[in-house]
Design a protein around this motif. Structure first.
Motif, short mmCIF file in Angstrom:
data_model
loop_
_atom_site.label_atom_id
_atom_site.label_comp_id
_atom_site.label_asym_id
_atom_site.label_seq_id
_atom_site.Cartn_x
_atom_site.Cartn_y
_atom_site.Cartn_z
N SER A 81 4.67 -17.77 1.45
CA SER A 81 5.14 -17.24 0.03
C SER A 81 4.73 -15.64 -0.19
CB SER A 81 4.62 -18.05 -1.08
OG SER A 81 2.94 -18.01 -1.09
N TRP A 82 3.26 -15.53 0.82
CA TRP A 82 3.31 -14.25 0.49
C TRP A 82 3.84 -12.85 1.64
CZ3 TRP A 82 1.31 -11.64 4.95
CH2 TRP A 82 0.44 -12.53 6.05
N LYS B 38 7.02 -13.36 2.46
CA LYS B 38 8.40 -13.41 1.26
C LYS B 38 7.92 -12.26 0.12
CE LYS B 38 10.80 -17.66 1.98
NZ LYS B 38 10.48 -19.00 1.20
N TRP B 39 6.71 -11.92 -0.43
CA TRP B 39 6.60 -11.12 -1.07
C TRP B 39 6.68 -9.87 -1.28
CZ3 TRP B 39 4.07 -7.78 -3.36
CH2 TRP B 39 3.06 -7.29 -4.77
N GLU C 68 9.89 -8.84 0.14
CA GLU C 68 10.60 -8.43 -0.90
C GLU C 68 10.85 -7.42 -1.58
OE1 GLU C 68 11.25 -11.83 -3.17
OE2 GLU C 68 12.51 -12.97 -1.57
N ASN C 69 9.21 -6.46 -1.91
CA ASN C 69 8.82 -5.19 -2.75
C ASN C 69 7.86 -4.23 -1.55
OD1 ASN C 69 8.69 -7.38 -5.19
ND2 ASN C 69 7.96 -8.24 -3.97
N SER D 39 11.93 -0.87 -4.10
CA SER D 39 11.87 -1.66 -4.15
C SER D 39 10.73 -0.87 -5.87
CB SER D 39 11.20 -2.09 -3.79
OG SER D 39 9.95 -2.21 -3.31
N TRP E 117 8.49 -2.07 -6.79
CA TRP E 117 6.63 -2.35 -6.51
C TRP E 117 6.53 -1.34 -5.90
CZ3 TRP E 117 2.93 -4.77 -8.52
CH2 TRP E 117 3.43 -5.78 -9.72
#
Length: 456
Positions: free
Chosen positions: A296-297, A299-300, A303-304, A310, A312
């Protein structure tokens, strides 16, 4: 152009200019010599599939090395370790009192700080070269799109490659110091300028040539020209604070009684804020290259923080630029030290008491200048993102905010130094006026005879 013509007509300046060109040619040749142990054909295939751009950590190193990073040449690290070491030594002046004491000692102290900078440069070069080689061996350097870049990945071969890249960084550091000492301009800035310009125009041309979007090419080119003019105007702008010196009797002579001014630039931090911000934001991206893409980390981050468009990334990038603008200016411009020096030599700002009141007034002025400077740097740094989002361009433009600031700042600084040295040699008695050695000797003899006859 007039300054360049005058400089070329002066023998001493002409030698300095030719010396700078000679060092730049060596630097550019070294950027194309592959490091022993690298499969150069495979590297060429990988670079055609994936071109690193943007202003992440690898993108910055590749930018400052003139594309030598992706070619894994002997100059793959470029001048980046030297830049980082120089900045770190400046920042350590706040933390380590010994460094601040050396800075106040004058020339001898600065020589010691330069020695520390060199040692730190070599240490950073060892770490960065090892990281880049490990990244290239795993395939992460080119986004796992190709492998087999380093056929022999034994420990001994990797150590030899690290030593060669570190030696290349040491040679670049030595060449930059030679330019500063014997050439014109700051050697570190000149090498960065030439590295950026080596890939700037081809990348800019590729917008219209590859995508057949000549209208977008014209828009991007026009924006670059306008922004360069704007950056030059801001970089030359000053806030001049008047300073008056009282008349003092020292011995039998009267000193002082003059008025001058303290020049303060709008952008006192230069290109440091965007470099720091982009480097810090690139650390999570670099770590995510070695992580599992299903986590998950990872992917984040992908993505950001990978894309410069983006929300962020833009938010964190803006906050860091503002922070480093104020932070770096507070380190490089010590208002207490300046006010004490003015008080020691009998100087004061009209209407402001000397001492602590002068320091508070300077803090007030600098905070206002830094506010304007932060928004200025932020606008220039986010310009590529605005173009990407408005024109639907490829996310990797051939230039960024850091690139524009470096091109304009280095060009202005070099021209300013060339003009100052040209004016110095234009004074009678300091230039040869195009005379040969025999004619100068003859003129010196005539002048000596006239001086002797005048004394008689």
């Amino acid at each position: 152009m007039k300054t360049l013509i005058q400089a070329l007509r002066t023998k001493e300046l002409r030698k300095k200019i030719l010396f700078v060109f000679f060092i730049v040619i060596i630097y550019r040749i070294g950027s194309y010599i592959p490091t022993p142990g690298v499969d150069y054909k495979q590297v060429v295939n990988c670079t055609t599939q994936m071109q690193a751009g943007g202003e992440d950590m690898l993108g910055l190193i590749n930018l400052f090395s003139g594309g030598a990073l992706l070619q894994l040449s002997i100059f793959a690290l470029g001048i980046m370790p030297y830049i980082t070491a120089s900045i770190v030594v400046q920042l350590l002046r706040v933390v380590i009192p010994h460094f601040e004491a050396l800075h106040k000692e004058g020339q001898s102290g600065e020589a010691k700080l330069t020695e520390y900078t060199r040692y730190m440069t070599i240490g950073l070069a060892v770490m960065q070269s090892a990281t880049i080689l490990v990244t290239a061996r795993s395939g992460a350097l080119f986004g796992y799109q190709c492998s087999g870049i380093i056929p022999d990945s034994s420990a001994w071969n990797m150590v030899i490659m690290v030593l060669i890249m570190t030696g290349g960084t040491g040679l670049i550091m030595w060449m930059s110091e030679l330019i500063t000492e014997k050439g014109i301009g700051n050697g570190m800035s000149v090498l960065i300028f030439m590295s950026i310009c080596s890939g700037f125009l081809p990348s800019l041309w590729s917008i219209g040539a590859q995508e057949h979007e000549w209208a977008k090419f014209g828009i991007v080119t026009g924006v670059i020209v306008v922004i360069l003019v704007f950056v030059i105007y801001v970089e030359l702008s000053q806030r001049r604070i008047p300073v008056q010196y009282t008349r003092r009797m020292i011995g039998r002579k009267m000193y002082g009684g003059t008025s001058t001014y303290l020049p303060l630039k709008i952008n006192m931090s230069g290109v440091i804020p965007p470099i720091f911000a982009s480097s810090i934001l690139a650390v999570p991206t670099l770590i995510a290259r070695f992580g599992d893409s299903s986590q998950s980390w990872v992917k984040w981050i992908n993505e950001n923080l990978v894309s410069s468009t983006s929300v962020w990334y833009i938010s964190l990038y803006s906050v860091m630029i503002v922070f480093f603008t104020f932070f770096y200016a507070s380190i490089t411009f010590n208002t207490d030290e300046i006010s004490d020096n003015m008080k020691e030599y009998g100087g004061f700002i009209p209407g402001i008491r000397a001492g602590s009141d002068t320091a508070r007034y300077l803090d007030y002025v600098i905070n206002r200048l830094n506010t304007v400077g932060a928004f200025y740097i932020l606008f220039v740094a986010l310009l590529p993102t605005i173009l990407i989002m408005s024109l639907n361009l490829n996310a990797k433009l051939p230039f960024g905010g850091t690139t524009i600031l470096i091109i304009a700042g280095t060009g202005l600084d070099t021209l300013r130094q060339a003009k100052a040295q040209t004016e110095q040699f234009q004074y009678t008695g300091f230039i040869d006026n195009g005379l040969t050695d025999k004619e100068r000797k003859k003129a010196a003899k005539l002048a000596a005879k006239e001086a002797n006859s005048a004394q008689a």
